[in-house]
Enzyme design. Structure first.
Site, PDB file in Angstrom:
ATOM      1  N   LYS A   1      11.538  -7.368  -1.138  1.00  0.00           N
ATOM      2  CA  LYS A   1      11.656  -5.978  -0.695  1.00  0.00           C
ATOM      3  C   LYS A   1      13.131  -5.607  -0.553  1.00  0.00           C
ATOM      4  O   LYS A   1      13.821  -6.151   0.302  1.00  0.00           O
ATOM      5  CB  LYS A   1      10.930  -5.782   0.640  1.00  0.00           C
ATOM      6  CG  LYS A   1       9.437  -6.098   0.575  1.00  0.00           C
ATOM      7  CD  LYS A   1       8.740  -5.946   1.913  1.00  0.00           C
ATOM      8  CE  LYS A   1       7.257  -6.260   1.803  1.00  0.00           C
ATOM      9  NZ  LYS A   1       6.532  -6.085   3.082  1.00  0.00           N
TER      10      LYS A   1
ATOM     11  N   LYS B   1      11.601   0.801   4.531  1.00  0.00           N
ATOM     12  CA  LYS B   1      11.071   0.614   5.891  1.00  0.00           C
ATOM     13  C   LYS B   1      11.924  -0.366   6.682  1.00  0.00           C
ATOM     14  O   LYS B   1      11.970  -0.311   7.919  1.00  0.00           O
ATOM     15  CB  LYS B   1       9.607   0.171   5.849  1.00  0.00           C
ATOM     16  CG  LYS B   1       9.317  -1.068   5.009  1.00  0.00           C
ATOM     17  CD  LYS B   1       9.453  -2.360   5.751  1.00  0.00           C
ATOM     18  CE  LYS B   1       9.226  -3.550   4.841  1.00  0.00           C
ATOM     19  NZ  LYS B   1       9.369  -4.839   5.534  1.00  0.00           N
TER      20      LYS B   1
ATOM     21  N   SER C   1       9.468  -9.270  12.914  1.00  0.00           N
ATOM     22  CA  SER C   1      10.334  -8.615  11.940  1.00  0.00           C
ATOM     23  C   SER C   1      11.789  -8.952  12.212  1.00  0.00           C
ATOM     24  O   SER C   1      12.344  -8.611  13.252  1.00  0.00           O
ATOM     25  CB  SER C   1      10.136  -7.090  12.020  1.00  0.00           C
ATOM     26  OG  SER C   1      11.181  -6.423  11.332  1.00  0.00           O
TER      27      SER C   1
END
Length: 337
Positions: A107, A193, A256
């Protein structure tokens, strides 16, 4: 049907996906460039730096030699940091022989070129050397997939059959795969994101609560959607798994690393110290720079991204930055431009 699949990148997500594939009955090679890590995987069936509590299936074979790792593979899954994608893809182009499916679960955006990961891979691996190019993305913490927590993600490809191949290969009772043909939207949501997650962590570090969390997530999604549509994505994609779904999981969890980095920034720690001590790549930091440059090029307004950029790259005081973004001129909420 049993497949031979090579996973490139024994980080947390690469290891968790290797486990999924092995548990689904496939033959799995897990390649990495750290010999000690590969030895640990083969000897102890663990990867303690990334997933300390996971017992990796013994059928997963760690590989140090990329040529051996990809030989006769039906599919190759890249889960390496964004900055390594191009160099790994260049090597693959000289090694692949039997037209495998190429899948990526990374990502980010490439620095300098601002290209999406599939664009980079497609440039380096000619179409005649692969069956299809598929993006695997969505709201998924490796730590939870490793313990069979229920997870849903997306396989995106312009080739429906290629997307269905990934769906059938990876899906099981705890990992559900949907298909999607909007590669631009899926990759853009996945990359951007991480920027908003840094901001969400920073807000928590500054001591703000749920109202602020909701604000940055919803307005962050508006920014992601604006830039994504300007890049050619479908707006509806951002209300799906790789959009709002990935945003929720990344902006609300201590799993995260982007949220954790932002949280430490909010508590006053130095960015370089945070990155040095994290021990893992924080993709959102480099993605912020790429997204900021891309937004300027495409003339897309992204005030949250711009604010985070100034904190990360211009040493803007984070508390002052939060005040200033709140005091911008009033806007219409549903204005898309």
């Amino acid at each position: 049907m049993k497949q031979k699949i090579t996973v490139l990148g024994p980080g947390s997500w690469g290891t968790a996906l290797a486990q999924v594939l092995a548990e689904n009955g496939h033959e799995v090679n897990l390649w990495g460039d750290n010999p000690a890590q590969i030895d640990e995987i083969n000897t102890y069936h663990t990867n303690r730096h990334y997933l300390p509590d996971l017992k990796i299936p013994e059928s997963v074979k760690g590989q140090k030699d990329l040529k051996i790792a990809v030989k006769d593979a039906d599919a190759i899954l890249l889960v390496v940091p964004t900055k390594a994608i191009r160099s790994v893809a260049k090597q693959l182009a000289t090694l692949v022989e039997n037209n495998p499916y190429i899948i990526h679960a990374s990502k980010g955006l490439e620095q300098g070129s601002h290209k999406r990961i599939s664009e980079v891979i497609n440039e380096e691996i000619p179409a005649e050397k692969r069956k299809g190019m598929i993006v695997l993305s969505g709201p998924s913490h490796a730590e939870e997939v490793a313990v069979h927590d229920i997870t849903t993600i997306t396989a995106a490809s312009p080739d429906d059959e290629a997307a269905k191949y990934v769906q059938q290969t990876f899906m099981n009772h705890y990992l559900r795969i949907y298909t999607n043909n909007d590669v631009v939207g899926v990759e853009t949501g996945a990359a951007l994101k991480n920027i908003i997650a840094i901001g969400s962590g920073a807000i928590a570090g500054l001591g703000f609560g749920d109202n602020a969390k909701a604000a940055i997530m919803t307005r962050g999604l508006a920014e992601i959607s604006r830039l994504g549509v300007a890049m050619g994505a479908e707006a509806l994609t951002f209300s799906g798994l790789s959009g709002v779904g990935d945003l929720i999981v990344t902006c609300t969890s201590v799993h995260s690393r982007n949220w954790r980095a932002g949280n430490m920034l909010g508590k006053g720690q130095n960015l370089q110290d945070i990155l040095d001590n994290m021990g893992m790549i924080v993709e959102g930091v480099s993605t912020t720079k790429a997204a900021m440059e891309l937004a300027q090029k495409l003339e897309v307004e992204m005030p949250i991204t711009e604010t985070i950029y100034r904190v990360l790259y211009e040493d803007k005081d984070i508390d002052q930055a939060a005040k200033e973004i709140m005091m911008r001129d009033g806007k219409v909420e549903n204005e898309f431009s």
